[in-house]
Design a protein around this motif. Structure first.
Motif, PDB file in Angstrom:
ATOM      1  N   PRO A 210       2.515   8.148  12.110  1.00 47.16           N
ATOM      2  CA  PRO A 210       3.361   6.952  12.209  1.00 47.16           C
ATOM      3  C   PRO A 210       3.826   6.447  10.847  1.00 47.16           C
ATOM      4  N   ARG A 211       2.997   6.591   9.836  1.00 46.85           N
ATOM      5  CA  ARG A 211       3.392   6.159   8.494  1.00 46.85           C
ATOM      6  C   ARG A 211       4.478   7.062   7.925  1.00 46.85           C
ATOM      7  N   ALA A 212       4.512   8.299   8.384  1.00 49.42           N
ATOM      8  CA  ALA A 212       5.504   9.257   7.880  1.00 49.42           C
ATOM      9  C   ALA A 212       6.845   9.140   8.595  1.00 49.42           C
ATOM     10  N   ILE A 278       1.774   3.773  -5.718  1.00 48.78           N
ATOM     11  CA  ILE A 278       2.454   3.934  -4.422  1.00 48.78           C
ATOM     12  C   ILE A 278       1.446   3.907  -3.280  1.00 48.78           C
ATOM     13  N   ASN A 279       0.385   4.701  -3.399  1.00 45.82           N
ATOM     14  CA  ASN A 279      -0.581   4.817  -2.312  1.00 45.82           C
ATOM     15  C   ASN A 279      -1.286   3.499  -2.008  1.00 45.82           C
ATOM     16  N   GLN A 280      -1.660   2.763  -3.061  1.00 47.87           N
ATOM     17  CA  GLN A 280      -2.330   1.489  -2.825  1.00 47.87           C
ATOM     18  C   GLN A 280      -1.322   0.401  -2.459  1.00 47.87           C
ATOM     19  N   GLY A 281      -0.161   0.433  -3.087  1.00 45.72           N
ATOM     20  CA  GLY A 281       0.814  -0.624  -2.861  1.00 45.72           C
ATOM     21  C   GLY A 281       1.426  -0.613  -1.475  1.00 45.72           C
ATOM     22  N   ILE A 282       1.558   0.570  -0.872  1.00 42.55           N
ATOM     23  CA  ILE A 282       2.216   0.667   0.427  1.00 42.55           C
ATOM     24  C   ILE A 282       1.367   0.048   1.532  1.00 42.55           C
ATOM     25  N   GLU A 283       0.082  -0.155   1.281  1.00 41.73           N
ATOM     26  CA  GLU A 283      -0.828  -0.677   2.297  1.00 41.73           C
ATOM     27  C   GLU A 283      -1.012  -2.193   2.231  1.00 41.73           C
ATOM     28  N   VAL A 284      -0.377  -2.848   1.263  1.00 39.48           N
ATOM     29  CA  VAL A 284      -0.577  -4.291   1.084  1.00 39.48           C
ATOM     30  C   VAL A 284       0.767  -5.005   1.073  1.00 39.48           C
ATOM     31  N   ILE A 292      -0.576  -4.466  -8.302  1.00 42.23           N
ATOM     32  CA  ILE A 292      -1.136  -3.122  -8.447  1.00 42.23           C
ATOM     33  C   ILE A 292      -0.266  -2.294  -9.392  1.00 42.23           C
ATOM     34  N   GLU A 293       1.059  -2.379  -9.227  1.00 46.31           N
ATOM     35  CA  GLU A 293       1.956  -1.662 -10.132  1.00 46.31           C
ATOM     36  C   GLU A 293       1.750  -2.112 -11.576  1.00 46.31           C
TER      37      GLU A 293
END
Length: 324
Positions: A210-212, A278-284, A292-293
């Motif tokens: 679903p995320r993809a 990207i990986n951490q930021g996309i979840e928040v 985070i960036e």
């Protein structure tokens, strides 16, 4: 609080790891080219000298090769279970966990290609013949360990590319979904087909698909156990590129190697920080993501590579990054 938690996670993730190459063995070789296209259109790309040498040695379920020369920093992980269509067995899970841990600890690695050494197949999912021989009490722990493997693959700090030159079904597609980038041949077959066996994807498929491609499309594919070809996978956003398969059956691998060669010259610390952001930021939420960036950007400011990049730009030459 969310920002502070993000910073703590970053500090943990940013620890410098010592180089290590445990469990590394021989794989793949070189030479030949192919005509390729991305899903947005067709076009010729310059020939890429790199093709694989297959082996029938069934004892080598996994082969890992650290490329050298100008390709130093690229690691190719090849699944090699021809009699089982690269199905995920206990042994394969153990070997892949060992390989992933070795890669994670090696600061010289810049990108990883996950591929198949067996023509016409990427990974057919779980080894159902082995599964049928398991006691019911063994199934849960095995699935948990396979899920852990795919999670660890997804958590590697460097870019990971899945080169899908054949069928990627069930756990095989879940493995590819854990990679940052997926490249398919147009003849590849991809699907989460677990509902055909009255089970569900158990190694991240219900979350990563679903995320993809979005929730609604993911539900349709999973509910119907639908299999799509490489070109359709690209159209859906499941793959970044779809390439025309060649006579040697390794067109997706060749395109993946070309992409790894594009990544290779870039600042390795910067690439790692970009992936982490990207990986951490996309979840928040956006505000936390921007924090985070900022934290990731702060990690590249004191590096020698950043100064080398500025000097190379001023002197109009190619930078020589060392990951320092």
């Amino acid at each position: 609080m969310a920002v502070q938690a993000g910073h703590r996670a970053l500090l943990q993730a940013l620890r410098v790891q010592a180089p290590g190459r445990a469990g590394v063995c021989r794989l793949l070789g070189a030479s030949s080219g192919c005509r390729q296209h991305v899903c947005s259109g067709t076009g010729s790309l310059s020939p890429l000298p790199a093709t694989r040498h297959y082996s029938s040695d069934a004892k080598e379920d996994l082969r890992v090769r650290h490329l050298d020369g100008e390709d130093s920093g690229i690691v190719v992980v090849g699944i090699n279970r021809p009699k089982a269509k690269n199905a995920i067995s206990k042994n394969l899970v153990n070997l892949m966990l060992e390989a992933v841990e070795s890669i994670r600890k090696n600061n010289k690695v810049r990108s990883v290609i996950i591929c198949s050494v067996v023509p016409g197949i990427f990974c057919a999912g779980a080894d159902l013949k082995e599964r049928a021989k398991m006691q019911q009490s063994e199934v849960g722990p095995f699935v948990s360990k396979a899920r852990s493997l795919i999670t660890e693959l997804g958590n590697l700090p460097v870019p990971t590319i899945a080169a899908i030159d054949g069928a990627a079904l069930g756990g095989g597609l879940e493995m590819a979904l854990a990679c940052d980038i997926r490249i398919t041949s147009d003849t590849a077959k991809l699907g989460l087909v677990e509902t055909k066996l009255a089970i569900i994807p158990g190694a991240g498929g219900t979350q990563r698909l679903p995320r993809a491609i979005g929730v609604s499309l993911a539900k349709e594919l999973i509910f119907a156990a639908r299999v799509v070809d490489g070109a359709e996978a690209c159209r859906l956003g499941l793959a970044n590129h779809s390439v025309e398969q060649n006579k040697s059956g390794d067109a997706a691998y060749l395109r993946a190697l070309e992409l790894a060669r594009e990544i290779n010259p870039q600042g390795p610390i910067a690439v790692r920080m970009a992936k982490l952001a990207i990986n951490q930021g996309i979840e928040v939420d956006l505000s936390t993501g921007l924090a985070i960036e900022e934290a990731c950007y702060a990690q590249v400011i004191p590096t020698k590579d950043r100064l080398e990049g500025l000097a190379a730009f001023k002197e109009k030459r190619r930078p020589q990054f060392k990951g320092e």
